[in-house]
Design a protein around this motif. Structure first.
Motif, short mmCIF file in Angstrom:
data_model
loop_
_atom_site.label_atom_id
_atom_site.label_comp_id
_atom_site.label_asym_id
_atom_site.label_seq_id
_atom_site.Cartn_x
_atom_site.Cartn_y
_atom_site.Cartn_z
N ARG A 74 0.85 -1.42 -0.01
CA ARG A 74 0.20 0.10 0.02
C ARG A 74 1.11 1.18 0.16
O ARG A 74 0.83 2.10 0.82
N PRO A 75 1.65 1.25 -0.92
CA PRO A 75 2.58 2.78 -1.07
C PRO A 75 1.80 3.79 -1.20
O PRO A 75 0.84 3.81 -1.96
N GLY A 76 2.31 5.10 -0.66
CA GLY A 76 1.93 6.31 -0.73
C GLY A 76 2.29 6.98 -2.15
O GLY A 76 3.19 6.08 -2.98
N GLU A 77 1.95 7.77 -2.50
CA GLU A 77 2.35 8.51 -3.85
C GLU A 77 3.81 9.01 -3.66
O GLU A 77 3.97 9.84 -2.37
N PRO A 78 4.58 8.83 -4.58
CA PRO A 78 6.20 9.32 -4.21
C PRO A 78 5.98 10.69 -4.12
O PRO A 78 5.39 11.42 -4.65
N ALA A 79 6.80 11.21 -3.03
CA ALA A 79 6.93 12.53 -2.58
C ALA A 79 5.84 12.92 -1.86
O ALA A 79 5.47 14.70 -1.90
N ALA A 80 4.75 12.43 -1.85
CA ALA A 80 3.68 13.07 -0.98
C ALA A 80 3.97 13.64 0.39
O ALA A 80 3.05 14.64 0.76
N HIS A 81 4.76 13.07 0.86
CA HIS A 81 4.89 13.81 2.33
C HIS A 81 6.28 14.90 2.33
O HIS A 81 6.84 15.30 3.24
N ALA A 82 6.51 15.29 0.87
CA ALA A 82 7.81 16.24 0.83
C ALA A 82 7.25 17.61 1.46
O ALA A 82 5.94 17.89 1.54
N ALA A 83 8.46 18.49 1.83
CA ALA A 83 7.83 19.85 2.20
C ALA A 83 7.10 20.73 1.39
O ALA A 83 6.04 21.28 1.65
N GLU A 84 7.61 20.62 -0.04
CA GLU A 84 6.74 21.31 -1.10
C GLU A 84 6.21 20.24 -1.95
O GLU A 84 6.71 20.13 -3.05
N PRO A 85 5.26 19.39 -1.79
CA PRO A 85 4.65 18.44 -2.85
C PRO A 85 4.20 19.00 -3.94
O PRO A 85 3.37 20.23 -3.93
N SER A 86 4.24 18.20 -5.30
CA SER A 86 3.81 19.00 -6.45
C SER A 86 3.51 17.61 -7.26
O SER A 86 4.19 16.55 -7.05
N ALA A 87 2.76 17.83 -8.48
CA ALA A 87 2.63 16.70 -9.47
C ALA A 87 4.04 16.25 -10.20
O ALA A 87 4.65 15.53 -10.17
N TRP A 88 4.66 17.47 -10.15
CA TRP A 88 6.02 17.42 -10.85
C TRP A 88 7.01 16.62 -10.11
O TRP A 88 7.83 15.70 -10.46
N LEU A 89 6.99 16.88 -8.86
CA LEU A 89 8.06 16.34 -7.91
C LEU A 89 7.85 14.79 -7.68
O LEU A 89 8.70 13.85 -7.66
N THR A 90 6.29 14.55 -7.64
CA THR A 90 5.95 13.09 -7.73
C THR A 90 6.39 12.45 -9.04
O THR A 90 6.93 11.06 -8.84
N ALA A 91 6.26 12.94 -10.09
CA ALA A 91 6.77 12.21 -11.37
C ALA A 91 8.28 12.24 -11.19
O ALA A 91 8.55 11.04 -11.71
N GLU A 92 8.93 13.08 -10.84
CA GLU A 92 10.42 13.09 -10.90
C GLU A 92 10.84 11.83 -9.99
O GLU A 92 11.61 10.99 -10.11
N THR A 93 10.09 11.77 -8.83
CA THR A 93 10.49 10.90 -7.80
C THR A 93 10.18 9.55 -8.29
O THR A 93 10.93 8.48 -7.73
N ARG A 94 8.80 9.42 -8.94
CA ARG A 94 8.56 8.21 -9.43
C ARG A 94 9.85 7.67 -10.45
O ARG A 94 10.10 6.38 -10.30
N GLN A 95 10.05 8.64 -11.08
CA GLN A 95 11.14 8.18 -12.23
C GLN A 95 12.51 7.66 -11.54
O GLN A 95 12.82 6.61 -12.01
N ALA A 96 12.82 8.22 -10.55
CA ALA A 96 14.16 7.86 -9.85
C ALA A 96 13.95 6.48 -9.05
O ALA A 96 14.76 5.60 -9.19
N LEU A 97 12.80 6.25 -8.27
CA LEU A 97 12.74 5.01 -7.39
C LEU A 97 12.31 3.92 -8.31
O LEU A 97 13.21 2.98 -8.31
N PHE A 98 11.36 4.09 -9.19
CA PHE A 98 10.89 2.83 -9.78
C PHE A 98 11.76 2.56 -11.08
O PHE A 98 12.09 1.52 -11.60
N GLY A 99 12.38 3.74 -11.61
CA GLY A 99 13.69 3.53 -12.71
C GLY A 99 14.64 2.74 -12.06
O GLY A 99 15.29 1.85 -12.87
#
Lengths: 317, 118
Positions: A74-99
């Protein structure tokens, strides 16, 4: 070799498996992608013709070279707990982690690509039929007249959501519900409606498949009960044998979809036929284990701890 | 919808079974909520679409209802060393079967707000 579990910290169902991994002495790292970046840190590099990567969270470190398996719980959205979350940051983090994870040689329960496809209910019905399950007549449509005709043809019909309840506060639920022939179907044009012939049932069946191991549980239904998840009946879940024909169909379904874990829901009718309703690739199992005592968490731990795909003979419980 | 295709999805043994009379109904919550305010208002969302100049709510949302899930704080917390949730006395939360049953955190509707696999 380490097991990676992607899930939220408050996921106590994952705790059941973590405890089993601890008992077996299997190293594991638990990460919520929502904590990346921040609490968790990753680094992957491609240099000198080679690849390597590292993850660390809460003092636990994992090397991609030492990755045994990945359990996507049950993973959360990447970067959802970041200080300044955004759709872009989620996309970037997803690329890094799952890549990075996709670059490792490991086993998945379940691979995100397989999971994404397996969530689609219309496809589930198609695969279920091909696998040999009894599947109730179903339509998903944005045409009100088609919906009306379907209800006229089959009489007792239920409506259910394809993707789950809508997000928002306060939390909403979308129980499977009977619709009558006098229903106003104009809203079908505003959003796809999934309608299915109602199966009068004497029990709900929950079958959990882990690799080649199957655990089935049965809960008696009350007359006229539609959605077994809602409404207290006083009936509990009990272990039940898996009919040979069902076991064969489940194995075919899992082989075709490439799922290592899946929770199937069936309606058992008065003749004892198990009608396929849906297959949840990440379905809950804790409530079944707590009520039946079936060792599902232990079996998940065993699967995750394996170093290579098992060659075990199918078994039913 | 191809009716022939739909019919092929029926187990022949089941196709001949008599359909039972089943009571259809308008859920009580729906009667109540419809008398108060539109669904998209109490859900805090707006999933309406325009049809002929007027707003129409997606059909399936007519059957939404409050989940009744409690926002109560569970009596355990995450232990970063053990990587699982523990009770105030340090025992793993999963060791307390009665607690897990009572909190409903392992049920098929738990977590459905963020994950549609239940």
């Amino acid at each position: 070799m380490t097991v990676l579990i992607l899930t939220a910290e408050q996921d106590v169902t994952a705790d059941m498996v973590v405890a089993k991994l601890h008992e077996r002495g299997v190293p594991m790292v638990r990460l919520d992608p929502a904590d990346l970046p921040g609490k968790a840190v990753l680094s992957a590099d491609y240099a000198h013709g080679d690849f390597d990567g590292y993850l660390s969270v809460n003092g636990h470190v994992l090397s991609m070279g030492g990755l045994r398996s990945v359990w996507v719980r049950r993973p959360g959205e990447p970067a959802a707990h970041a200080a300044e979350p955004s759709a872009w940051l989620t996309a970037e983090t997803r690329q890094a982690l799952f890549g990075m994870l996709y670059s490792a040689s490991t086993r998945w329960m379940n691979h995100p690509r397989r999971a994404e496809q397996a969530r689609h209910k219309p496809w589930q019905l198609r695969v279920a039929h091909s696998s040999g399950f009894a599947v109730p007549p179903t339509v998903i449509t944005t045409a009100p007249r088609v919906a009306q005709q379907f209800v006229q043809e089959y009489g007792d019909v239920v409506v259910k959501s394809a993707s789950g309840p809508p997000p928002g506060e306060p939390p909403a639920a979308l129980p499977t519900t009977l619709v009558g022939p006098d229903t106003d179907f104009s809203g079908v044009a505003a959003g796809p409606a999934l309608l299915q012939r109602y199966i009068p049932k004497r029990a709900d069946i929950r079958l959990t498949g882990i690799g080649t191991r199957l655990f089935a549980a049965r809960k008696a239904a009350e007359p006229g009960q539609v959605d077994g998840r809602f409404g207290e009946t006083g009936n509990g879940w009990e272990p039940t044998p898996v009919p040979h024909r069902i076991a064969r169909a489940v194995h075919d379904y899992l082989a075709f979809t490439g799922l290592a874990y899946a929770a199937f829901d069936f309606a058992e009718d008065a003749e004892g036929i198990w009608w396929f309703l849906e297959c949840n690739q990440g379905g809950q199992f804790g409530f079944v284990e707590l009520e039946t005592g079936q060792p599902i968490a232990d079996e998940v731990a065993v699967w995750l701890a394996q170093r290579r795909p098992g060659l075990r003979i199918p078994e039913e419980h | 919808m191809d009716r022939n295709q739909a019919d092929t999805q029926v187990n022949p043994k089941c196709a001949s079974q008599k359909r039972r009379d089943v009571m259809t109904f308008t859920p009580m919550w729906q009667k109540v909520m419809n008398s108060l305010r539109p669904c998209h208002v109490w859900l805090g969302i707006d999933h309406r679409a325009t049809a002929g100049g007027s707003f129409v709510r997606p059909f399936t949302l007519n059957y939404a209802q409050p989940s009744g899930q409690s926002a109560a704080v569970p009596p355990y917390h995450f232990d970063v060393s053990l990587q699982l949730n523990v009770l105030p006395d340090g025992r793993p939360a999963v060791s307390d079967r009665a607690l897990l049953m009572a909190t409903g955190t392992t049920t098929s509707t738990a977590g459905s707000q963020t994950h549609f696999d239940d």
